[in-house]
Structure formats: structure tokens, C-alpha cells
Write a protein that holds these residues in place. Structure first.
Motif, PDB file in Angstrom:
ATOM      1  N   ALA A 156       0.829  -1.201   0.050  1.00 59.78           N
ATOM      2  CA  ALA A 156       0.070  -0.072  -0.083  1.00 59.78           C
ATOM      3  C   ALA A 156       0.914   1.285   0.107  1.00 59.78           C
ATOM      4  CB  ALA A 156      -0.846  -0.188   1.193  1.00 59.78           C
ATOM      5  N   ILE A 157       1.867   1.269   0.955  1.00 58.71           N
ATOM      6  CA  ILE A 157       2.851   2.447   1.035  1.00 58.71           C
ATOM      7  C   ILE A 157       3.384   2.733  -0.519  1.00 58.71           C
ATOM      8  CG2 ILE A 157       4.778   3.367   2.057  1.00 58.71           C
ATOM      9  CD1 ILE A 157       2.921   3.198   4.213  1.00 58.71           C
ATOM     10  N   LYS A 158       3.948   1.368  -1.153  1.00 55.53           N
ATOM     11  CA  LYS A 158       4.734   1.682  -1.990  1.00 55.53           C
ATOM     12  C   LYS A 158       3.887   2.299  -3.269  1.00 55.53           C
ATOM     13  CE  LYS A 158       7.045  -2.091  -1.646  1.00 55.53           C
ATOM     14  NZ  LYS A 158       8.099  -3.110  -1.852  1.00 55.53           N
ATOM     15  N   PHE A 159       2.841   2.254  -3.413  1.00 56.19           N
ATOM     16  CA  PHE A 159       1.964   2.809  -4.196  1.00 56.19           C
ATOM     17  C   PHE A 159       1.890   3.969  -4.385  1.00 56.19           C
ATOM     18  CE2 PHE A 159      -2.263   4.099  -5.884  1.00 56.19           C
ATOM     19  CZ  PHE A 159      -2.431   3.335  -7.011  1.00 56.19           C
ATOM     20  N   PHE A 160       2.659   4.743  -3.615  1.00 59.70           N
ATOM     21  CA  PHE A 160       2.729   6.357  -3.239  1.00 59.70           C
ATOM     22  C   PHE A 160       4.048   6.607  -3.817  1.00 59.70           C
ATOM     23  CE2 PHE A 160      -0.972   5.406  -0.741  1.00 59.70           C
ATOM     24  CZ  PHE A 160      -1.949   6.337  -1.135  1.00 59.70           C
ATOM     25  N   PRO A 161       4.101   7.713  -4.349  1.00 59.94           N
ATOM     26  CA  PRO A 161       5.582   8.268  -4.803  1.00 59.94           C
ATOM     27  C   PRO A 161       6.402   8.569  -3.512  1.00 59.94           C
ATOM     28  CG  PRO A 161       4.062   9.918  -5.195  1.00 59.94           C
ATOM     29  CD  PRO A 161       3.145   8.699  -4.715  1.00 59.94           C
ATOM     30  N   VAL A 162       7.712   8.475  -3.483  1.00 59.71           N
ATOM     31  CA  VAL A 162       8.408   8.345  -2.238  1.00 59.71           C
ATOM     32  C   VAL A 162       8.268   9.729  -1.477  1.00 59.71           C
ATOM     33  CG1 VAL A 162      10.826   8.777  -1.340  1.00 59.71           C
ATOM     34  CG2 VAL A 162      10.409   7.173  -3.184  1.00 59.71           C
ATOM     35  N   TRP A 163       7.709  10.911  -2.008  1.00 60.28           N
ATOM     36  CA  TRP A 163       7.483  12.158  -1.241  1.00 60.28           C
ATOM     37  C   TRP A 163       6.237  12.072  -0.630  1.00 60.28           C
ATOM     38  CZ3 TRP A 163       3.611  15.243  -3.047  1.00 60.28           C
ATOM     39  CH2 TRP A 163       3.106  15.040  -4.471  1.00 60.28           C
ATOM     40  N   LEU A 164       5.643  11.261  -0.983  1.00 65.16           N
ATOM     41  CA  LEU A 164       4.097  11.433  -0.470  1.00 65.16           C
ATOM     42  C   LEU A 164       4.001  10.070   0.746  1.00 65.16           C
ATOM     43  CD1 LEU A 164       1.186  11.858  -2.926  1.00 65.16           C
ATOM     44  CD2 LEU A 164       1.672  13.105  -0.919  1.00 65.16           C
TER      45      LEU A 164
END
Ligand code: HEM
Length: 501
Positions: free
Chosen positions: A210-218
Motif C-alpha cells: 500500500a505504501i509503495k503505491f505512493f511516490p516517495v515524497w508522499l
């Protein structure tokens, strides 16, 4: 590319708690823009590439998720920043140091540890397993046997006629109880401990996805708002609540009453520091991390082996006979020496793993600097590189008739010479057998896992007949997700108590 390619799945949307939906909406919008702006990654010209013909990176990723085997079989090569090396690089990769090729770096990426809080600590491998567990395992065998007998009765029970059980539900409970009996026996029958020790891996995997779905800065914001990382924090607190009182009770015991088990060995190593608040918390977290490393992987391995036993009935009698003979030689007592004599079972287990490995690839590492391989290939800094373990499992130049399941394949190979007798054990890790990983990071828990599974399978075979629900349909098929090989967790296996048991 269609809009749905960019949107988060329903599962990701539902990961936000209700009160945080506005922030979640903002995240999704930002993610959409980010993905539009970054829809292609560059291809490293140095490394051979497969899958370009599939088109956009999202199409290539989709293929990788659903059918990684096809891409791997095509080339053992590269997708995005995942690089898959062939067996010929084995020794070179083994020789690289941890500050060049990092195991921890890859685990940190895999489980997004910065946000999920998954513990990566040398204490897991170097001390808990290598110094405490493995050398002292002989002292645990009778306790493991006792717990296996109890867990088989508890999970399968008495059945004069064929009884169907959902094999995954049963095998994961058996593994969780038996593992806890060896690691922290005070909690081996505590339903809360069994629940969290089984669920933590799945929660970690779901949280990382779930976390890796978002770009690093988010990601820092996403980690604060999403349900899965919050669930992991709650589980760690529950582990502290369960484990710390046990540790404190043990600290108060006189020397003569101290238990002989892994939790105690780990505490003894700490000496006076064992009772400090930091150590109590660390030990509780270590127990959870050990369960995370031990239970899921051993359960999948055991589940495959139960499916294979149910499918290939012709192995049952020779395996039962081998167990009876080995027991006779150890005066009727099940000891580490008895387990060491179960060479046919060892072979069956290794063949089951060759056929149903934990992953299509294995030995994932992250490059901490540009690496130049002997053939001139440059692996850029920041890449994840793994080895094509399953291609080796099915390589006809290594295994005769590799697509045939031969439960006694390795038993026969071990008869050839003393060297072969060692080389083809289930615990052996080599360029031709990569399912435990490789080099200094090859699974340190495999010695325990193999003994644990041997006790479970031997006892189950003595007590029960084991069969598929519909033998004509053949062995249950695996599925895959990316490079993971997943046994069918819904399938039932039939058990019936044997008359002579
Ligand atoms: C059949 C069961 C198991 C399988 C298939 C399995 C598989 C693996 C694999 C493939 C790796 C990565 C190796 C590499 O990258 O080179 C690994 C690492 C590891 N495993 Fe296992 N494992 C099993 C059981 C266990 C158990 C029971 C424990 C704990 C007692 C354990 C603890 C660990 C740890 C701590 C590492 C990290 C090693 C390091 O830091 O270098 N595993 N395992």
C-alpha cells in the motif's frame, strides 16, 4: 494508457480510515499527477532487457505481476530496476561485500521498513538464530515433538472416517504453535500470540504494498493516514503487552528454575541488561520479527509438502517405514539423530521445494554502488538484483527430467558418494539449489525449519492417511504474484486416522 492504469485499487482506497478520506483524496490526486508526469522509466542500455514489446511500463508491470515466470523464462533479466541474474553470476554475487550488495537494503525496500516498522536487526540472524537456536536445537526436539502431537490433535483431531480440512488454516496454526513452543513457550497456546504471529507477515506485506503505491515524497503522509501501517503499530504494542510480562517473570526466577528454550538463551546472553526497559521492548519486538521470518515461509513450505503427500500416495509407506526404522535405532525416542536418518523424507521435502519454490527468483540484494561484473555488465547503484532460482530448479543440465516430480530424486543422488550425501541435503544451499537464498545471507532458520517440518510430516504420516479430495484432478495448482509462488490457500486435504497408529 487508460485512466484506470493510474488509479489506486479499491483495496488501496479502503485502506484509509473513514475520518481521513479528504486527506486520502488529496493523496490520490497528487499520485495521479505524479504518475502522469513519470509514466516511463529509462532503460539501462548495459543490461539485456525483456518485455519491451509489451509496451508501456504499466503494461510490463501488469505482466510481471500476473505472469512473471514467462518474462523470467524469456530472459532471466531486467524489469525497471529489478535485475534478475543467471546462475553464472552466483560466485561473484556471493563474493561482493554487504556495503556493495546489501541484503538489508533490499529488505528495507521490500517491506518499506522506514514506514512499516518491520525490524531489520543483526540480532535476528547473528545471535538469536546462529548462536542460540541452531547449536542448541537437539535440546528442543522432544518439545517440538510434544507440541506437534498436541497441535495435530487440536487441528485435525480424531477422525475414523475421511475428514476434510482447509490445509492452510491447519498448517499455519500447527507451525505457529510449534514455532512458539521452541521460541517462547509461555505463549505457545495463547490465542492472541498465535493470531499476531501468523498475521504480522501478511500485514507487513499489505502495508508495504500500500505504501509503495505512493511516490516517495508522499509516503510519510500516507504512512500516517493509512490503516495498514497503523495496524502494524497496534500489533507491535500487543506483542509488548504479551511478551514483556513473560520476560519479567523469568527475570525473577532463581537460576535453577530457568527454562531451557530460545527466549531464555537470548535473555541469558544479555546478562544484566536483560531487564532494562529498552531491552524488554527490543526482545518483545525480536520475538515478533522472528515469528514473521519463521512462520509464513515455513507454512507455505509445509503446505506444499502436504499437497504433495496427498497427491503422491506411493511415497507414504516407504516414508513410514523409514521413520519406524530410524526410531528403532534411537531406542524408540525421537531425537535430532532420528531426524538425521530420514533421508527419504529429506529428499521428498527438497523435491517438493524444487517443484514449488518460495519464489521464482531469490536472494534479493540492493546495490549500494555501481557494480561492474566480470563480463563487463554494470549494475547501477540503487538497483535490486536477484537470482533466477526457479530457472535453476527446472534446468535440464542440472536436474534429469526436471519437469517430473521424483520424491526420491535427491535420496538417489545422495547414495553416489560422501560428497553427494552432503551436497543434496534439503538444508544445502549451492549454485544448483538456490531456494534458501545464497552466500552469507542464505536462510539461517533453515536448520530449524527442516527439523520442525520433519517432525510434523512424520507424525502426521504415522497417525493419518492423507489424500486429495478429488485425486483424478491431480495435485493442487499454485498461483503466482510477481515472483512469489503461492499454494492454493483454500484447498482441502482429507485425513483419516490409521488403524495401526
Ligand atoms: C521453510 C522455511 C523457510 C524458507 C523457505 C526460508 C527462506 C528464506 C530465504 C529465501 C531467505 C533469503 C536468503 C537470501 O536472500 O539469500 C531467508 C532469510 C532469512 N530467514 Fe528464512 N526461510 C525459512 C524459515 C526460516 C525460519 C524458521 C527462520 C527463523 C528461525 C528464518 C529466518 C530468516 C532470517 C533471519 C533471514 C535473513 C538472513 C540474513 O539476515 O542474512 N527463516 N529465508
Amino acid at each position: 494508457m487508460v485512466l484506470s492504469d493510474y488509479l489506486p485499487s479499491q483495496a488501496t482506497l479502503s485502506a484509509f480510515s473513514d475520518t481521513k478520506w479528504i486527506a486520502g483524496g488529496f493523496l490520490i490526486l497528487a499520485l495521479f499527477l505524479f504518475n502522469v508526469l513519470n509514466s516511463e522509466t529509462s532503460v539501462n542500455a548495459d543490461i539485456p532487457f525483456v518485455g519491451l514489446h509489451l509496451g508501456s511500463i504499466s503494461k510490463r508491470k501488469a505482466k510481471y505481476v500476473s505472469d512473471a515466470n514467462a518474462l523470467l523464462t524469456e530472459g532471466y533479466r531486467v524489469l525497471g530496476t529489478r535485475i534478475v541474474a543467471g546462475q553464472k553470476y552466483y560466485q561473484e554475487l556471493c563474493d561482493l561485500k554487504d556495503d556493495e550488495l546489501s541484503f538489508k537494503g533490499s529488505i528495507s525496500d521490500l517491506f518499506a521498513t522506514h514506514y512499516t516498522g518491520v525490524l531489520i536487526s543483526d540480532d535476528l540472524k547473528e545471535t538469536s538464530i546462529n548462536r542460540d537456536l541452531t547449536p542448541n536445537m537437539a535440546r528442543l526436539t522432544s518439545k517440538i515433538e510434544d507440541e506437534v502431537e498436541w497441535a495435530l490433535s487440536d487441528q485435525i483431531g480424531s477422525c475414523k472416517d475421511w475428514k476434510p480440512v482447509v490445509m492452510n488454516d491447519v498448517s499455519q496454526k500447527i507451525i505457529a504453535h510449534v514455532t512458539a513452543r521452541a521460541f517462547n513457550p509461555d505463549l505457545a497456546r495463547d490465542p492472541d500470540w498465535i493470531r499476531i504471529s501468523v498475521d504480522y507477515w501478511m500485514d507487513a506485506f499489505a502495508a508495504a504494498k500500500a505504501i509503495k503505491f505512493f511516490p516517495v515524497w508522499l509516503r510519510p503522509l500516507a504512512a500516517k493516514l493509512m490503516v495498514q501501517p497503523a495496524r502494524m503499530r497496534a500489533t507491535r504494542e500487543e506483542a509488548q503487552r504479551l511478551v514483556i510480562p513473560v520476560l519479567k517473570r523469568r527475570l525473577a526466577l532463581p537460576e535453577s528454575e530457568k527454562p531451557d528454550d530460545m527466549m531464555q538463551w537470548m535473555m541469558d546472553r544479555l546478562g544484566d541488561k536483560a531487564g532494562t526497559p529498552e531491552e524488554l521492548h527490543h526482545q518483545a519486538h525480536l520475538q515478533l520479527a522472528l515469528a514473521m521470518g519463521a512462520i509464513h515461509s515455513t507454512n507455505f513450505t509445509l503446505l506444499h509438502q502436504f499437497f504433495d503427500l496427498a497427491a503422491y500416495q506411493e511415497y507414504h509407506e516407504p516414508l513410514r517405514e523409514e521413520f519406524r526404522e530410524a526410531l528403532k535405532k534411537t531406542d524408540g525416542k525421537l531425537t535430532k539423530a532420528t531426524l538425521g536418518m530420514l533421508n527419504k523424507l529429506d529428499s521428498f521435502m527438497k523435491e517438493s521445494q524444487r517443484y514449488n519454490p518460495p519464489g521464482l527468483t531469490n536472494g534479493r540484494r540492493k546495490t549500494l554502488q555501481d557494480i561492474r561484473l566480470n563480463d563487463g555488465t554494470i549494475i547501477p547503484k540503487g538497483s535490486n538484483i536477484e537470482i533466477a532460482a526457479n530457472a535453476v530448479n527446472r534446468d535440464p543440465s542440472i536436474h534429469e527430467d526436471p519437469d517430473v516430480f521424483d520424491g526420491f530424486r535427491f535420496y538417489k543422488m545422495r547414495q553416489r558418494s560422501e560428497e553427494d550425501a552432503n551436497r543434496h541435503q534439503f538444508v544445502s544451499s549451492s549454485p544448483n539449489s538456490l531456494n534458501w537464498g545464497y552466500g552469507r545471507h542464505a536462510c539461517p532458520g533453515r536448520f530449524f525449519a527442516v527439523d520442525e517440518i520433519k517432525v510434523i510430516l512424520s507424525k502426521a504420516l504415522q497417525k493419518y492417511d492423507i489424500a486429495l479430495v478429488d485425486p483424478s484432478a491431480g495435485r493442487y495448482k499454485n498461483t503466482s504474484f510477481e515472483t512469489m509462488v503461492i499454494p492454493d490457500m483454500k484447498k482441502e486435504v482429507l485425513f483419516r486416522e490409521r488403524k495401526q497408529a
